[in-house]
Motif scaffolding. Structure first.
Motif, PDB file in Angstrom:
ATOM      1  N   UNK A 147       0.798  -1.222   0.000  1.00  0.00           N
ATOM      2  CA  UNK A 147       0.000   0.000   0.000  1.00  0.00           C
ATOM      3  C   UNK A 147       0.837   1.282   0.000  1.00  0.00           C
ATOM      4  N   UNK A 148       1.820   1.444   0.883  1.00  0.00           N
ATOM      5  CA  UNK A 148       2.574   2.704   0.860  1.00  0.00           C
ATOM      6  C   UNK A 148       3.306   2.936  -0.467  1.00  0.00           C
ATOM      7  N   UNK A 149       3.788   1.858  -1.084  1.00  0.00           N
ATOM      8  CA  UNK A 149       4.513   1.984  -2.352  1.00  0.00           C
ATOM      9  C   UNK A 149       3.604   2.519  -3.455  1.00  0.00           C
ATOM     10  N   UNK A 150       2.419   1.910  -3.602  1.00  0.00           N
ATOM     11  CA  UNK A 150       1.541   2.290  -4.710  1.00  0.00           C
ATOM     12  C   UNK A 150       0.990   3.694  -4.499  1.00  0.00           C
ATOM     13  N   UNK A 151       0.776   4.090  -3.251  1.00  0.00           N
ATOM     14  CA  UNK A 151       0.333   5.455  -2.998  1.00  0.00           C
ATOM     15  C   UNK A 151       1.428   6.448  -3.381  1.00  0.00           C
ATOM     16  N   UNK A 152       2.669   6.146  -3.006  1.00  0.00           N
ATOM     17  CA  UNK A 152       3.782   7.027  -3.354  1.00  0.00           C
ATOM     18  C   UNK A 152       3.935   7.163  -4.861  1.00  0.00           C
ATOM     19  N   UNK A 153       3.628   6.096  -5.575  1.00  0.00           N
ATOM     20  CA  UNK A 153       3.739   6.066  -7.040  1.00  0.00           C
ATOM     21  C   UNK A 153       2.459   6.564  -7.709  1.00  0.00           C
ATOM     22  N   UNK A 154       1.678   7.356  -7.000  1.00  0.00           N
ATOM     23  CA  UNK A 154       0.439   7.939  -7.524  1.00  0.00           C
ATOM     24  C   UNK A 154      -0.468   6.871  -8.124  1.00  0.00           C
ATOM     25  N   UNK A 155      -0.567   5.756  -7.407  1.00  0.00           N
ATOM     26  CA  UNK A 155      -1.451   4.637  -7.768  1.00  0.00           C
ATOM     27  C   UNK A 155      -1.223   4.148  -9.197  1.00  0.00           C
ATOM     28  N   UNK A 156       0.016   4.200  -9.659  1.00  0.00           N
ATOM     29  CA  UNK A 156       0.414   3.706 -10.996  1.00  0.00           C
ATOM     30  C   UNK A 156      -0.209   4.498 -12.145  1.00  0.00           C
ATOM     31  N   UNK A 157      -0.739   5.691 -11.879  1.00  0.00           N
ATOM     32  CA  UNK A 157      -1.378   6.495 -12.920  1.00  0.00           C
ATOM     33  C   UNK A 157      -0.367   6.867 -13.996  1.00  0.00           C
ATOM     34  N   UNK A 158      -0.764   6.688 -15.273  1.00  0.00           N
ATOM     35  CA  UNK A 158       0.137   7.014 -16.376  1.00  0.00           C
ATOM     36  C   UNK A 158      -0.581   7.729 -17.517  1.00  0.00           C
ATOM     37  N   UNK A 159      -1.799   7.309 -17.827  1.00  0.00           N
ATOM     38  CA  UNK A 159      -2.542   7.943 -18.915  1.00  0.00           C
ATOM     39  C   UNK A 159      -4.018   7.628 -18.785  1.00  0.00           C
ATOM     40  N   UNK A 160      -4.865   8.437 -19.432  1.00  0.00           N
ATOM     41  CA  UNK A 160      -6.295   8.141 -19.417  1.00  0.00           C
ATOM     42  C   UNK A 160      -6.965   8.753 -20.637  1.00  0.00           C
ATOM     43  N   UNK A 161      -8.054   8.105 -21.038  1.00  0.00           N
ATOM     44  CA  UNK A 161      -8.845   8.525 -22.191  1.00  0.00           C
ATOM     45  C   UNK A 161     -10.307   8.508 -21.760  1.00  0.00           C
ATOM     46  N   UNK A 162     -11.033   9.574 -22.071  1.00  0.00           N
ATOM     47  CA  UNK A 162     -12.444   9.682 -21.703  1.00  0.00           C
ATOM     48  C   UNK A 162     -13.279   9.805 -22.968  1.00  0.00           C
ATOM     49  N   UNK A 163     -14.315   8.973 -23.070  1.00  0.00           N
ATOM     50  CA  UNK A 163     -15.209   9.012 -24.217  1.00  0.00           C
ATOM     51  C   UNK A 163     -16.231  10.134 -24.109  1.00  0.00           C
ATOM     52  N   UNK A 164     -17.192  10.170 -25.024  1.00  0.00           N
ATOM     53  CA  UNK A 164     -18.213  11.223 -25.021  1.00  0.00           C
ATOM     54  C   UNK A 164     -19.037  11.200 -23.737  1.00  0.00           C
TER      55      UNK A 164
END
Length: 256
Positions: free
Chosen positions: A148-165
């Motif tokens: 848990x502390x690792x993934x939080x520090x790594x911004x929950x593995x966020x890298x990219x996102x795409x949103x549809x209409x």
């Protein structure tokens, strides 16, 4: 381990597309508060570099994801404009990431600021629109192995996102039975319903509002909120096409 040292190590790994051993391997007493402190330093550095925070994301909101990652509670990260990929603008640039995976998401666009805890009814009122979305995750930790502390520090593995209409959300309870298919090269590889997200996707917004209140922070109206993956993530492979279908929310197709 000092939070500033962890943030610098994560940033260097991200820029070099390298990987790290989980911090908790050598510092087992790190905790949730430490992880969010490192995440805050990461956010501050990105803002100082010219990025803008455009939203937030929930992670590990489904049993499938919690089991896969061996973390037994939802987590919260932030989204910036540099992470957003707009649909219809060519293939995803696979070179941006080291070990990317893609997962189907429900995205909410907020109608009001989020700063205090909400219940389900108030969460519905806080939604301007809803959309099918995809998130690209890319961990700085080898083989996506972390605590848990690792993934939080790594911004929950966020890298990219795409949103549809965007679509108007008339009946929020319809999201519970929403049928989601994730296809790779026209073959269904993952299926789930909206209930996979905490039993009701709006509960992700409730969890986020509680987090914002604890942090004394505000997520402004007009922000994107990714409610969490409905299924396990699949590798993002160059040359493949990924299609997410979500019934009345429509579909989203992406080329890698």
């Amino acid at each position: 381990m000092k939070p500033a040292a962890a943030e610098a190590a994560l940033r260097a790994a991200r820029e070099s597309q390298g990987h790290l051993a989980p911090f908790t391997d050598t510092h087992p007493h790190l905790d949730e508060a430490w992880g969010y402190t490192v995440q805050g330093l990461d956010r501050a550095h990105r803002l100082a570099s010219g990025e803008r925070v455009v939203g937030a994301k929930l992670g590990l909101t489904s049993t499938a994801k919690q089991t896969r990652m061996n973390v037994a509670q939802p987590v919260v990260g932030f989204l910036t404009d540099a992470m957003q990929v707009h649909p219809g603008r060519g293939a995803l640039d696979h070179r941006r990431w080291a070990r990317p995976r893609i997962e189907p998401e429900i995205a909410f666009i907020t109608a009001t600021d989020l700063a205090e805890p909400l219940d389900l009814d108030r969460a519905h009122a806080a939604v301007e629109s809803v959309a099918v979305a995809a998130e690209v995750i890319d961990s700085r930790f080898a083989d996506f192995r972390f605590r848990l502390p690792d993934v939080l520090a790594d911004n929950t593995s966020a890298a990219g996102f795409v949103v549809g209409p965007p679509r108007h959300l008339d009946d929020p309870d319809a999201l519970v039975g929403l049928d989601c298919h994730l296809e790779v090269d026209d073959r269904i590889v993952q299926r789930a319903t909206g209930a996979a997200i905490l039993g009701h996707p709006l509960r992700a917004l409730v969890r986020l509002s509680e987090h914002m209140a604890r942090q004394g922070a505000i997520l402004p109206a007009g922000s994107v909120v990714l409610a969490g993956a409905l299924t396990d993530a699949v590798p993002l492979t160059p040359g493949s096409r990924y299609t997410i279908r979500m019934g009345p929310l429509g579909e989203l197709s992406l080329d890698a």
